[in-house]
Design an enzyme around this catalytic site. Structure first.
Site, PDB file in Angstrom:
ATOM      1  N   LYS A 144       0.866  -1.190   0.000  1.00 27.37           N
ATOM      2  CA  LYS A 144       0.000   0.000   0.000  1.00 27.37           C
ATOM      3  C   LYS A 144       0.892   1.227   0.000  1.00 27.37           C
ATOM      4  O   LYS A 144       1.995   1.199   0.537  1.00 27.37           O
ATOM      5  CB  LYS A 144      -0.873   0.010   1.258  1.00 27.37           C
ATOM      6  CG  LYS A 144      -2.101   0.886   1.136  1.00 27.37           C
ATOM      7  CD  LYS A 144      -3.235   0.103   0.498  1.00 27.37           C
ATOM      8  CE  LYS A 144      -4.461   0.937   0.253  1.00 27.37           C
ATOM      9  NZ  LYS A 144      -5.617   0.080  -0.114  1.00 27.37           N
ATOM     10  N   ASP A 192      -7.114   4.234  -4.440  1.00 24.39           N
ATOM     11  CA  ASP A 192      -7.742   4.097  -3.115  1.00 24.39           C
ATOM     12  C   ASP A 192      -8.364   5.472  -2.818  1.00 24.39           C
ATOM     13  O   ASP A 192      -8.612   6.238  -3.765  1.00 24.39           O
ATOM     14  CB  ASP A 192      -6.709   3.676  -2.051  1.00 24.39           C
ATOM     15  CG  ASP A 192      -7.354   3.181  -0.762  1.00 24.39           C
ATOM     16  OD1 ASP A 192      -7.832   2.040  -0.725  1.00 24.39           O
ATOM     17  OD2 ASP A 192      -7.415   3.957   0.221  1.00 24.39           O
TER      18      ASP A 192
END
Ligand code: NDP
Ligand code: 2IT
Length: 465
Positions: free
Chosen positions: A144, A184
């Protein structure tokens, strides 16, 4: 004796003494090693509560320190992102990429641009992603990234300059077989376009290094819809297992971004009635139901006009707006938290259960705090953790990677079927490891164990690396 002999003595003892710690000692160590990182500690605790039970009689996972190793990212890259705003001011932000674990495939996971981004937030997301990606059955490790950059109120050219600067450092750490970022919070098709353009310009390579790309330049059909649709497919699977469906059921949804609007769309398609949406300023409640036409209006509001959710009540006066609150007090049959982490607290979970909510499917990552998780489990409602229910997005990202390496594009109905099959597969894994006797399925436990087992067994094969 060679020059390194002193270092070798005692090595075996070191493994033996750290062997077989109990859950509390393990968590104390996690807290000590990760000070001021509450989100990361929370995510590790939520997974470990189930994994310690599962590992009880599995000596190899203990002696090889598998959970301890998964809870220590392979690496974290942190970098300065410098950009110039429209007034000519030099702005400095921090960027990160957390590469948590690549035991079953290249690191894979989104990029988040939001002022609340910290190393702790990205570490929790990369840790969760590791198990989620394993659950999809596709060969993807967990990662991430992101920045504390706030896209709100920025011009398109400012966002472009920021994305270009961010990629000017990130490009050296990623690659189609190394680490494949996606979107995201705060990062959608537009930002992926700016980052892909800069990657291509620097490396002179057109590869599947990012997913969520536009359809004209290597993107996949249904990637945009996949997370929200997948969360509703998972919800429908949980209900079907109890002999029920979504027809006539009322749904409370938080968020109004990519995941929330597509979850709302699929609920409507399957015959349910959506009552709420929200953003960080509050929530709207539309007792008449948020129809497809209204969802399209919200998509335009958020994606094109970049407005706020309270504008909904001007457009649809039958609805009300409540400032500064989350929607969990609105009575419903099913709830889908689709905004951000820790947006559904213990007291909200209690309210939902008291109001007769029978199922919760998380579109967001870790939206329910630990107390809320424990309340849902104790009440034995159908409760799907994000790593299972929101995996549809990264699953179609995995399919985008396959299409890119095969230099081809699958048709929409093929992809829709693959997404459904993957969500069915995750549901089955949860049944396999989460069945608790009677007809109660602990989906949290099922998802944690199934995801862990796949990664852990790969790590055992690699030895101590
Ligand atoms: P978007 O940026 O499209 O939308 C985010 C939504 O959540 C907005 O309505 C936003 O409101 C709200 N929100 C964000 N931060 C906060 C906050 N701190 N407090 C209250 N509301 C907030 O993001 P996505 O829809 O893509 O992501 C939503 C969630 O889903 C995240 O948890 C993400 O990690 C998760 N997820 C996303 C996937 C994807 O494919 N996009 C895949 C799997 C999970 P506002 O406009 O006011 O900021
Ligand atoms: O949390 C997530 O799964 C995502 N943001 C999507 C990640 C991806 O690589 O598609």
């Amino acid at each position: 004796m060679g020059p390194y002999a002193p270092c070798q003595t005692g090595g075996e003892t070191a493994v033996a003494v750290s062997d077989h710690v109990d859950f509390n000692t393990f968590m104390e160590g996690v807290k000590k090693r990760n000070p001021n990182q509450p989100e990361f500690v929370q995510a590790v605790q939520e997974v470990s509560e189930d994994i310690f039970d599962f590992m009880e009689d599995k000596e190899q996972y203990h002696s090889q320190q598998i959970l301890r190793r998964i809870a220590e990212p392979d690496r974290i890259v942190s970098f300065r992102v410098c950009w110039e705003d429209d007034k000519g001011n030099i702005r400095v932000q921090r960027g990160w990429r957390v590469q948590n674990n690549n035991s079953i495939g290249p690191y894979k996971g989104g990029i988040r641009f939001h002022p609340s981004v910290t190393e702790s937030v990205l570490k929790f997301l990369a840790f969760e992603q590791t198990f989620k990606n394993a659950l999809t059955g596709l060969p993807m490790g967990g990662g991430k990234g992101g920045s504390n950059f706030n896209p709100k109120g920025k011009s398109v050219r400012e966002i472009m300059r920021f994305c270009q600067s961010f990629m000017t450092e990130l490009y050296r750490h990623i690659g189609a077989d190394i680490d494949v970022p996606a979107g995201d919070i705060g990062v959608g098709g537009r930002e992926i376009g700016f980052m892909f353009g800069q990657y291509k310009r620097i490396t002179n390579e057109f590869t599947g290094v990012l997913t969520g790309k536009g359809l004209e330049w290597g993107g996949s059909l249904i990637r945009t819809e996949a997370t929200g649709y997948g969360a509703v497919y998972f919800l429908a699977n949980m209900l079907a297992h109890k002999g029920q469906d979504l027809v006539g059921k009322t749904a409370v949804i938080s968020g109004s971004g990519n995941v929330a609007t597509h979850a709302a769309e699929k609920i409507v398609q399957l015959g349910g009635k959506v009552l709420t949406l929200s953003d960080s300023s509050g929530f709207i409640h539309d007792p008449d139901g948020i129809t497809q036409e209204k969802i399209n209006w919200v998509k335009d509001l958020k994606n094109v006009r970049r407005g706020r959710i309270d504008e909904y009540v001007t457009q649809y006066p039958g609805a009300s707006f409540t400032a500064g609150k989350t929607p969990w007090g609105v009575k419903c049959d099913v709830a889908l938290p689709c905004a951000t982490q820790n947006e559904l607290l213990g007291e909200d979970a209690r309210t939902l259960v008291a109001n007769g909510c029978m199922a919760v499917s998380e579109g967001a990552n870790m939206p329910t705090d630990l107390e809320g998780v424990h309340i849902f489990k104790a009440a034995k409602i159908l409760y799907a953790p994000g790593k299972a229910s929101n995996a549809g997005g990264v699953a179609v990202s995995g399919l985008e990677m396959s299409q890119n390496s095969g230099r081809r594009a699958w048709k929409e109905d093929e992809l829709q079927q693959m997404l459904k099959d993957i969500m069915d597969g995750i549901h089955n894994s949860c049944l396999e490891y989460g069945a608790q006797g009677g007809d109660y399925i602990d989906y949290v436990k099922g998802a944690n164990i199934a995801g862990f087992k796949k990664v852990a067994d790969a790590m055992l094969a690699f030895g101590v690396v």
